[in-house]
Design an enzyme around this catalytic site. Structure first.
Site, short mmCIF file in Angstrom:
data_model
loop_
_atom_site.label_atom_id
_atom_site.label_comp_id
_atom_site.label_asym_id
_atom_site.label_seq_id
_atom_site.Cartn_x
_atom_site.Cartn_y
_atom_site.Cartn_z
N HIS A 241 0.74 -1.08 0.05
CA HIS A 241 -0.16 -0.14 -0.10
C HIS A 241 0.85 1.36 -0.02
CE1 HIS A 241 0.64 0.61 4.39
NE2 HIS A 241 0.67 -0.71 4.52
N ASN A 242 0.32 2.21 -0.79
CA ASN A 242 1.12 3.60 -0.79
C ASN A 242 2.44 3.50 -1.41
OD1 ASN A 242 -1.03 3.81 1.77
ND2 ASN A 242 -0.87 5.61 0.58
#
Length: 347
Positions: A241-242
């Site tokens: 994620h991210n």
């Protein structure tokens, strides 16, 4: 599909030496060529095969002059290797021409799609999805709600695209890839268990990106996980994620990138590399296979080892590492000599 030497020469702007009506229907290595096959010769190391190959047509460089009799029809071009690659691309495109919606399949009533859609059987498109022109979605695919996909995108069988994902133009996503699954977000609580943190972001994939089979790209906790234009991801890669991967970076199989790490442009990352979270990796970085990256990396660095460090230092250290048994034996011999000298002095 069948092609004549005349047609192939037309595509490649080549010169035919032999039969312009010679016909091929498959591709082969020059040493494995057989009747009806097309091959190429660019490396002088394989020159001897031109006189024995059974291939019907062979693409060669203009500079190539046979030193004996050849049975295969020659097509002379400026660069045989690049011309053969161009022909492979043409063949792949021609083979992949599919249009229409197969049944059974499901497309939500409020989904929108452009011209020349191919939609394979047992696939699903959710609400408010927007698909561009020349999109090909092969059987057993899932496209979640609010996904946006650009033009000339191919999604092969069994891929899963979760909700809110944005995919640009000219992208290819191979079988088994999963785009937009929840990031690995869990918070420890007092009793030793873990509470899931909602992952409400999305994944953005820009233009000209290739994603290999069984690669997973997690949605952001908030904001976006971003794969910039021109990125090429091999099979079985984990992007957490991210994460942000800069344009034209290539990453080999079984690499794992932990959350919130930012990777620069024009990088090359080898297979089985592990990268911890919240790092910044610069532009033009080279990371050798099986490296473990645990700190920020500046532009233009080359790293190897686990934990990774400078490639030059690693190479020098590795020489000493390989010589450790010899060095230990020499140390033991020196110790014996010193002990013997001490005994002699004390005697």
């Amino acid at each position: 599909m069948k092609f004549t030497a005349e047609q192939i020469a037309g595509i490649l702007e080549g010169e035919i030496i032999g039969n312009p009506k010679a016909e091929v229907h498959e591709l082969a290595k020059i040493e494995e060529g057989k009747e009806g096959s097309l091959t190429f010769l660019s490396n002088p190391k394989y020159n001897n095969f031109i006189y024995s190959t059974k291939a019907t047509i062979t693409i060669v460089n203009k500079a190539f002059i046979p030193e004996g009799e050849v049975a295969t029809t020659l097509i002379k071009v400026e660069d045989a290797y690049m011309s053969f690659s161009k022909l492979l691309e043409f063949y792949d495109q021609a083979k992949g021409v599919k249009i229409g919606i197969e049944q059974p399949s499901v497309i939500a009533e409020d989904a929108k799609y452009g011209a020349n859609l191919y939609f394979g059987s047992f696939s699903y498109v959710g609400s408010r999805v927007v698909l561009g022109d020349d999109v090909k979605i092969y059987p057993n695919c899932f496209i979640g709600d609010d996904v946006k996909i650009g033009n000339n995108v191919t999604i092969f069988a069994g891929a899963k695209i979760y909700s809110d994902t944005v995919i640009g133009n000219n992208c290819t996503i191979h079988s088994g890839a999963i785009i937009g699954a929840d990031g690995f977000g869990f918070a420890p609580v007092a009793d030793g268990s873990y509470k899931k943190i909602p992952q409400i972001g999305n994944v953005i994939i820009e233009d000209n990106v290739d994603i290999g089979s069984c690669t997973t790209i997690d949605r952001a906790t908030m904001g976006s996980t971003i794969i910039r234009k021109g990125v090429k991801l091999d099979n079985q890669i984990q992007v957490a994620h991210n994460v942000e991967i800069g344009e034209n970076t290539v990453i080999a199989a079984q690499t794992g990138i932990a959350g919130s790490t930012k990777i620069g442009k024009n990088g090359m990352i080898g297979g089985q590399v592990g990268i911890v979270g919240h790092l910044t990796i610069g532009d033009n970085v080279r990371i050798q296979a099986q490296a473990g990256v645990g700190k920020n990396i500046k532009d233009n660095e080359i790293l190897q080892g686990s934990p990774s460090f400078g490639y030059s230092d690693y190479s020098k250290s590795y020489v000493h590492f390989r010589n450790l048994p010899k060095l230990v034996n020499e140390l033991e011999e020196l110790k014996k000599q010193i002990l013997n000298q001490k005994k002699a002095n004390n005697g």
